[in-house]
Design an enzyme around this catalytic site. Structure first.
Site, mmCIF file in Angstrom:
data_model
loop_
_atom_site.group_PDB
_atom_site.id
_atom_site.type_symbol
_atom_site.label_atom_id
_atom_site.label_comp_id
_atom_site.label_asym_id
_atom_site.label_seq_id
_atom_site.Cartn_x
_atom_site.Cartn_y
_atom_site.Cartn_z
ATOM 1 N N ASP A 257 0.885 -1.152 0.000
ATOM 2 C CA ASP A 257 0.000 0.000 0.000
ATOM 3 C C ASP A 257 0.933 1.214 0.000
ATOM 4 O O ASP A 257 2.120 1.121 0.346
ATOM 5 C CB ASP A 257 -0.945 0.006 1.201
ATOM 6 C CG ASP A 257 -2.154 0.914 0.931
ATOM 7 O OD1 ASP A 257 -2.056 1.804 0.050
ATOM 8 O OD2 ASP A 257 -3.185 0.745 1.590
HETATM 9 C C1 BGC Z 1 -4.909 3.272 -0.158
HETATM 10 C C2 BGC Z 1 -4.920 2.257 -1.272
HETATM 11 C C3 BGC Z 1 -4.741 2.952 -2.586
HETATM 12 C C4 BGC Z 1 -3.430 3.728 -2.552
HETATM 13 C C5 BGC Z 1 -3.131 4.479 -3.823
HETATM 14 C C6 BGC Z 1 -3.685 4.168 -0.223
HETATM 15 O O1 BGC Z 1 -3.779 5.197 0.673
HETATM 16 O O2 BGC Z 1 -4.965 2.621 1.087
HETATM 17 O O3 BGC Z 1 -6.104 1.513 -1.252
HETATM 18 O O4 BGC Z 1 -4.783 2.033 -3.639
HETATM 19 O O5 BGC Z 1 -3.499 4.676 -1.508
HETATM 20 O O6 BGC Z 1 -3.977 5.543 -3.984
#
Ligand code: BGC
Length: 746
Positions: A257
């Site tokens: 993530d």
């Molecule tokens: C989220 C993810 C997301 C990523 C990219 C993170 O803060 O938890 O689900 O895909 O950001 O935007």
């Protein structure tokens, strides 16, 4: 000399290298490409080069990987090096219903349509990886991100996620299943350490991920922000090496993530492939801290060169990444895709139609357009663009058809609107900034207008502001915010024909439930939210959605909350040493206090808790009414005994005894009468959505195998079916069981 060089390069042209030869098996191409790469090139592949891309191998013509959120549509283009939008003019798309809504259809065919459609949009936008779908289990109604997931039951979530992935990936776009694992709350998500039993892990929290990997064959998976066994999920040895790779045989790419990596050595050794979004000052000023300074950048290269970690670690990562590139960016057989097409709007509408849940109906619904003309619509969600906010799932839509416009289109000029309340727009707004006097006057205005109208349709609920249905923070209360309980009570007093049609991705308290004749649970339905809601209200569509999670009466009635703060949100330990949460700036980030949380309800999540502890939910898991009535006949079992290698066929006759065509979800739960370990009162093991014309009967058949009888024995680390008596409960919801049968497992 010169002629020799020309000749040898001509020979090179004539002979296509194996990695570029698409007639060759993919593993041969991977090995060939790997053999041509330098150590530096391999390391470069393992971390971001921009906010949403990672490099390929430019020298070899191996393209970079482009990723996008996810999961309800393809997000607008983001800047190379910060979170700002790039303001492109060609990136407006279809917003599909939120995954909670998809789960509420209880129809895997809808998942297939969803995956195909969103996959075509991702392909058209030249994305290689779509960051979704999410299958974290709905543990608490306070989790700000439940709207992005598929409810509280691992079987339902697992059945629904597989077709989404399969159809999406037919476009040459990888699914990235998230957030692996146990990211079941947003509060302190960056570092909370989840403590739970292996039983709860294997029975509740892992099965949907396992199906996504083994049946969906997902090409990538995203590590979660939180910790388990005091190690971050993005580089967690047991989770990624042992469970994901060794037990499940995952051959795809593990992506962090954004900002989920915290350590080079663990990232090198523990199954991570690509590090994205690390929170460094390099995000905004590349000169100070470049992408090469990521944990899996220069520090990793140094460790490899010093022999602190073996080369086999980077070879394994590069292999996985190359395989992903061959499946996506270098897949020349993929279709071209499309965005915001009539077909995609129709798909969004069809999914939305099947998702809306009729919770309560004293008979006022459907609201006959011939009879009801003067209608007051109240509530901000009738007009608010609900695709905005919510965090990374935010979408820039080409079109958005609001509930108010759609209701006007059906009921005509007699439709009036009053806001009833107003909210701010900020994602991380700390406090409600709307003065009480403003809320009072909006409420009074709506209540005054409600008197004398034929009917009132209230469209409120939650929205995508911070501390509502929004990433990076949890809700702060179980009741509806902004004084909505009072508005609903007063509207009910002012007009007996009140329909509450709330929009949310979460359950909420309904202190007014006995005073309101009809309640619809709508979800974030994206572009087609208005037409789906208006058609269900008018009866053009007969509702067939079922709740993918329970609505407890009170927050304390939910298993996670029953045990207090130790269980949710956890306790902040006064020891230093917790990793700084490196996710999005803003809301509930906990730095350095090492919060710990114990899942004390263990396997009793959602209806498993309500049923086993005899605490009835206000609206139970699987509940959803129709404008027609279904009658269940007496089910039959093909045998009364099952052996380890056998199975039993269950036949359930279901009839539509009303006057409208409709769809019913037949749900099959299994209960173990006696077991060596405690088990939930019952568990969902099969379901099927069937369409029935008025007067029609269908016999729905299910095959029950020993797998449906098993629990996870954590001492033996194995799934076990114990001989003895089992009950099969056939129901229209988890609390509305229409017939029970019994058999013996030998
Ligand atoms: C989220 C993810 C997301 C990523 C990219 C993170 O803060 O938890 O689900 O895909 O950001 O935007």
């Amino acid at each position: 000399m010169l002629s020799l060089a020309v000749a040898s390069s001509a020979a090179a042209i004539a002979q296509t290298p194996v990695y570029l030869d698409k007639t060759k098996p993919i593993e041969d191409r991977v090995e060939d490409a790997l053999s041509r790469m330098t150590l530096e090139e391999k390391v470069k592949m393992c971390h971001a080069q921009g906010k949403f891309s990672s490099p390929g191998v430019p020298r070899l013509g191996i393209p970079e990987i482009w990723m996008s959120d996810g999961p309800h549509g393809v997000r607008a283009e983001i800047n190379w090096n910060d979170w700002g939008y790039s303001n492109w003019k060609n990136d407006s798309i279809t917003a599909f219903p939120a995954l909670t809504a998809l789960a509420a259809t209880w129809n895997p065919e809808m998942s297939a349509i969803y995956g195909k459609s969103v996959g075509e949009e991702a392909r058209f936008r030249n994305k290689n990886v779509l960051l979704g779908p999410g299958v974290n289990i709905y543990r608490t109604p306070l989790n700000g991100r439940n709207f992005e997931y598929m409810g509280e039951d691992p079987y339902l979530a697992g059945e629904m996620v597989v077709p989404y992935i399969q159809e999406l990936q037919k476009n040459g776009v990888a699914a990235c299943v998230k957030h692996f694992a146990l990211n079941n709350q947003e509060k302190w998500r960056g570092n909370v350490n989840v403590v739970l039993s292996d039983r709860a892990l294997y029975e509740i929290y892992l099965p949907a991920f396992k199906k996504a990997v083994q049946e969906g064959k997902a090409w990538s998976i995203m590590g979660a922000y939180n910790q388990i066994w005091n190690q971050h999920c993005c580089h967690n040895d047991r989770l990624l090496n042992k469970i994901l790779r060794d037990e499940w045989g995952f051959d795809g790419v593990v992506i962090t993530d954004w900002g989920g990596a915290h350590d080079t050595k663990e990232s090198a050794l523990n199954g991570l492939d690509i590090e994205m979004g690390s929170f460094t000052n390099g995000l905004t000023s590349e000169s100070e801290f470049t992408f090469d300074d990521y944990y899996l950048g220069k520090p990793y290269l140094e460790m490899l060169k010093n022999g602190e970690v073996p080369d086999s670690t980077v070879d394994a990562k590069a292999r996985n990444i190359l395989r992903l590139i061959f499946r996506t960016a270098m897949n020349s057989d993929k279709p071209f895709g499309s965005i915001a097409s009539p077909e995609h709007y129709a798909a969004a509408k069809q999914i939305g139609d099947e998702a809306i849940v009729l919770l309560k109906n004293s008979g006022i619904l459907p609201l006959d357009p011939a009879k009801y003309r003067n209608i007051l619509v109240v509530g901000e969600n009738a007009v608010r663009p609900l695709n905005e906010g919510g965090g990374s799932s935010e979408l820039k839509v080409k079109d958005m058809f609001s509930p108010l416009d759609a209701i006007k289109a059906v009921y005509g000029d007699g439709v009036k609107y009053a806001a009833g309340y107003r909210t701010g727009r900020a994602m991380y707004e700390k406090e409600d900034t709307i003065p009480q006097a403003v809320l009072d006057s909006l409420r009074n205005e709506a209540v005054a207008m409600a008197k004398g109208m034929d009917a009132v349709i209230y469209i409120g609920g939650l929205n995508k502001n911070g501390f509502q249905d929004c990433e990076a923070s949890d809700r702060r209360e179980y009741n509806l915010p902004w004084g909505q309980d009072l508005i609903i009570e007063q509207l009910a007093e002012a007009n007996p024909n009140l329909i509450v049609a709330n929009v949310s991705g979460n359950a909420y308290a309904m202190p007014w439930i006995d005073k309101v004749p009809a309640v619809l649970q709508s979800w974030y339905l994206g572009t087609m939210i208005g037409p789906s809601m208006a058609d269900v209200i008018s009866g053009a569509v007969n509702p067939s959605g079922k709740l993918p999670f329970s609505f407890p009466r009170r927050l304390e009635d939910n298993g996670a909350h029953y045990f207090g703060e130790k269980s949710y949100p956890g306790i902040e330990l006064e020891t230093e040493g917790g990793n700084a949460a490196s996710d999005l700036a803003g809301a509930d980030v906990n730095v350095g206090k090492n919060p710990q949380q114990e899942y004390l309800e263990d396997i009793l999540v959602g209806y498993r808790w309500h049923d086993t502890k005899n605490i009835p939910a206000l609206f139970p898991f699987g509940h959803g009414l129709s404008y027609t009535n279904f009658e269940y006949g007496i089910p039959s079992l093909s045998a009364k005994e099952m052996t380890a290698d056998g199975s039993i066929t269950l036949s359930v006759p279901v009839s539509n005894i009303g006057r409208k065509a409709g769809k019913e979800v037949v749900q099959v739960y299994i209960a173990d009468e006696k077991s060596s370990l405690p088990r939930p009162a019952k568990e969902l093991k099969e379901f099927r959505k069937v369409e029935l014309a008025p007067g029609q009967t269908k016999v729905v058949k299910f095959t029950i195998t020993p797998d449906a009888l098993k629990f996870f024995d954590d001492k033996a680390h194995d799934w076990v079916a114990e001989p003895g008596k089992f009950k099969v409960l056939v129901g229209s919801s988890s609390a509305d069981i229409r017939a029970t049968e019994q058999f013996t497992y030998k």
